[in-house]
Design an enzyme around this catalytic site. Structure first.
Site, PDB file in Angstrom:
ATOM      1  N   ASN A   1       0.869  -1.178   0.000  1.00 55.54           N
ATOM      2  CA  ASN A   1       0.000   0.000   0.000  1.00 55.54           C
ATOM      3  C   ASN A   1       0.904   1.224   0.000  1.00 55.54           C
ATOM      4  OD1 ASN A   1      -1.818   2.029   0.497  1.00 55.54           O
ATOM      5  ND2 ASN A   1      -2.384   1.341   2.558  1.00 55.54           N
TER       6      ASN A   1
ATOM      7  N   LYS B   1       0.133   4.248  -0.404  1.00 67.76           N
ATOM      8  CA  LYS B   1      -0.547   5.437   0.149  1.00 67.76           C
ATOM      9  C   LYS B   1      -0.305   6.647  -0.769  1.00 67.76           C
ATOM     10  CE  LYS B   1      -0.328   3.338   4.664  1.00 67.76           C
ATOM     11  NZ  LYS B   1      -0.343   3.500   6.102  1.00 67.76           N
TER      12      LYS B   1
ATOM     13  N   HIS C   1      -9.709   1.277   4.427  1.00 73.42           N
ATOM     14  CA  HIS C   1      -8.469   1.460   5.197  1.00 73.42           C
ATOM     15  C   HIS C   1      -8.745   2.416   6.366  1.00 73.42           C
ATOM     16  CE1 HIS C   1      -4.433   2.727   6.280  1.00 73.42           C
ATOM     17  NE2 HIS C   1      -4.020   1.603   5.716  1.00 73.42           N
TER      18      HIS C   1
ATOM     19  N   GLU D   1      -7.196   4.837   7.467  1.00 75.28           N
ATOM     20  CA  GLU D   1      -7.006   6.261   7.158  1.00 75.28           C
ATOM     21  C   GLU D   1      -8.223   6.830   6.433  1.00 75.28           C
ATOM     22  OE1 GLU D   1      -3.187   5.655   5.303  1.00 75.28           O
ATOM     23  OE2 GLU D   1      -2.410   5.102   7.268  1.00 75.28           O
TER      24      GLU D   1
ATOM     25  N   GLU E   1      -5.767  -4.726  10.533  1.00 75.24           N
ATOM     26  CA  GLU E   1      -4.758  -3.699  10.774  1.00 75.24           C
ATOM     27  C   GLU E   1      -5.100  -2.922  12.038  1.00 75.24           C
ATOM     28  OE1 GLU E   1      -2.682  -2.516   6.876  1.00 75.24           O
ATOM     29  OE2 GLU E   1      -4.532  -1.400   6.931  1.00 75.24           O
TER      30      GLU E   1
ATOM     31  N   GLY F   1       1.973   2.536  10.744  1.00 72.69           N
ATOM     32  CA  GLY F   1       2.929   3.637  10.568  1.00 72.69           C
ATOM     33  C   GLY F   1       3.584   4.100  11.863  1.00 72.69           C
TER      34      GLY F   1
ATOM     35  N   SER G   1       2.977  -1.843  10.533  1.00 70.30           N
ATOM     36  CA  SER G   1       4.414  -1.914  10.815  1.00 70.30           C
ATOM     37  C   SER G   1       5.006  -3.296  10.586  1.00 70.30           C
ATOM     38  CB  SER G   1       4.711  -1.415  12.239  1.00 70.30           C
ATOM     39  OG  SER G   1       4.287  -0.078  12.386  1.00 70.30           O
TER      40      SER G   1
HETATM   41  P1  PGA Z   1       2.508   0.438   7.733  1.00 67.70           P
HETATM   42  O1  PGA Z   1       1.093   0.617   6.989  1.00 67.70           O
HETATM   43  O2  PGA Z   1       3.095  -0.864   7.217  1.00 67.70           O
HETATM   44  O3  PGA Z   1       3.312   1.638   7.297  1.00 67.70           O
HETATM   45  O4  PGA Z   1       2.243   0.409   9.178  1.00 67.70           O
HETATM   46  C1  PGA Z   1       0.221  -0.465   6.775  1.00 67.70           C
HETATM   47  C2  PGA Z   1      -1.074   0.033   6.163  1.00 67.70           C
HETATM   48  O5  PGA Z   1      -1.544   1.106   6.562  1.00 67.70           O
HETATM   49  O6  PGA Z   1      -1.666  -0.628   5.286  1.00 67.70           O
END
Ligand code: PGA
Length: 255
Positions: free
Chosen positions: A10, A12, A96, A98, A168, A174, A214
């Site tokens: 992803n 983003k 997601h 976000e 998640e 993140g 992460s």
């Molecule tokens: P991250 O993001 O690996 O940077 O924690 C995962 C995601 O949001 O899909």
């Protein structure tokens, strides 16, 4: 193991189309013939066409990060399933955290996207997960249950194996704070149980449940060794070919 591992990147809101090209080329060069693991890259909309041309003919699949449930019309700034299919996308990340937290997406709205994606032969990667406050309040499983149940409303037995679920935990995205393998496996097993109730044992055993938050080369082998963790949805570590390729190798080794 009946479930092939899946590693999805992803990206983003990172990488212009110009910047996306070399990353996609590096991934194709190193993993473009890999059939041990399913690999999906999800660049921003503006890089889909460029990346799509680069992965064409390889085993790497193309995914988008969002879409609108309607087929077309007056939805300024939005992108439809048909537009994604036209660029040869096969997958789409939906719900997601976000999108949920910054753009107010509800379970009901996400459900409309899930059913619209399936109608258009796109495989949804439905994201679920609790916030830190919800985990601390002891409501993790309840929150995830609602997100899965409402997110999958109206999805038939015929369609369910085209759905990928990504667990998640919001507090792990993140942040560098990965869930422990026990925490992750507990929720994955819970989701599998829920899917068994909704679709029966045989189908539930076929559905991939990814972990996201992460995931890095250092913690991936342990997470991917868990019984119900079928791959990863990778943010930060997907922006660099070396770490993304290491995650693909970790998934291949864990199968
Ligand atoms: P991250 O993001 O690996 O940077 O924690 C995962 C995601 O949001 O899909």
């Amino acid at each position: 193991m009946i479930r092939k591992k899946l590693i999805a990147g992803n990206w983003k809101m990172n990488k212009t189309a110009t910047e996306a090209a070399p990353l996609a080329q590096e991934i194709v060069a190193a993993a473009g013939r890999n059939t041990d693991v399913d690999i999906v890259v999800c660049p921003p909309f503006t890089a889909l066409e460029t990346v799509g041309k680069i992965v064409d003919g390889s085993s790497i699949k193309l995914g988008a990060q969002n879409m609108h449930p309607e087929a077309g019309g007056a939805y300024t700034g939005e992108i439809s399933a048909a537009m994604l299919r036209d660029l040869f996308a096969t997958h789409v990340i939906l719900g997601h955290s976000e999108r949920r937290s910054y753009f107010g997406e509800t379970d009901a709205f996400i459900n409309k996207k899930v059913t619209a994606s399936l109608k258009n032969q796109l495989k949804p990667i439905l994201c679920v997960g609790e916030t830190l406050a919800e985990r601390e309040a002891g409501t993790t499983l309840k929150v995830v249950q609602t997100q899965v149940e409402v997110g999958l409303e109206g999805v038939s037995n015929d369609d369910i194996t085209n759905v990928v679920i990504a667990y998640e935990p919001v507090w792990a995205i993140g942040t560098g704070k990965v869930a422990t393998t026990e925490q992750a496996q507990e929720v994955h097993a819970f989701i599998r149980e829920l899917l068994t109730k909704l679709y029966g044992e045989a189908l539930a055993q076929k559905i991939r449940i990814l972990y996201g938050g992460s995931m890095k080369p250092a913690n991936a082998p342990e997470l991917l060794a868990q019984k119900d963790i079928d791959g990863g949805l990778i943010g930060g570590a997907a922006l660099e070919s070396r770490s993304f390729l290491e995650l693909i190798n970790a998934a291949a080794a864990a199968k």
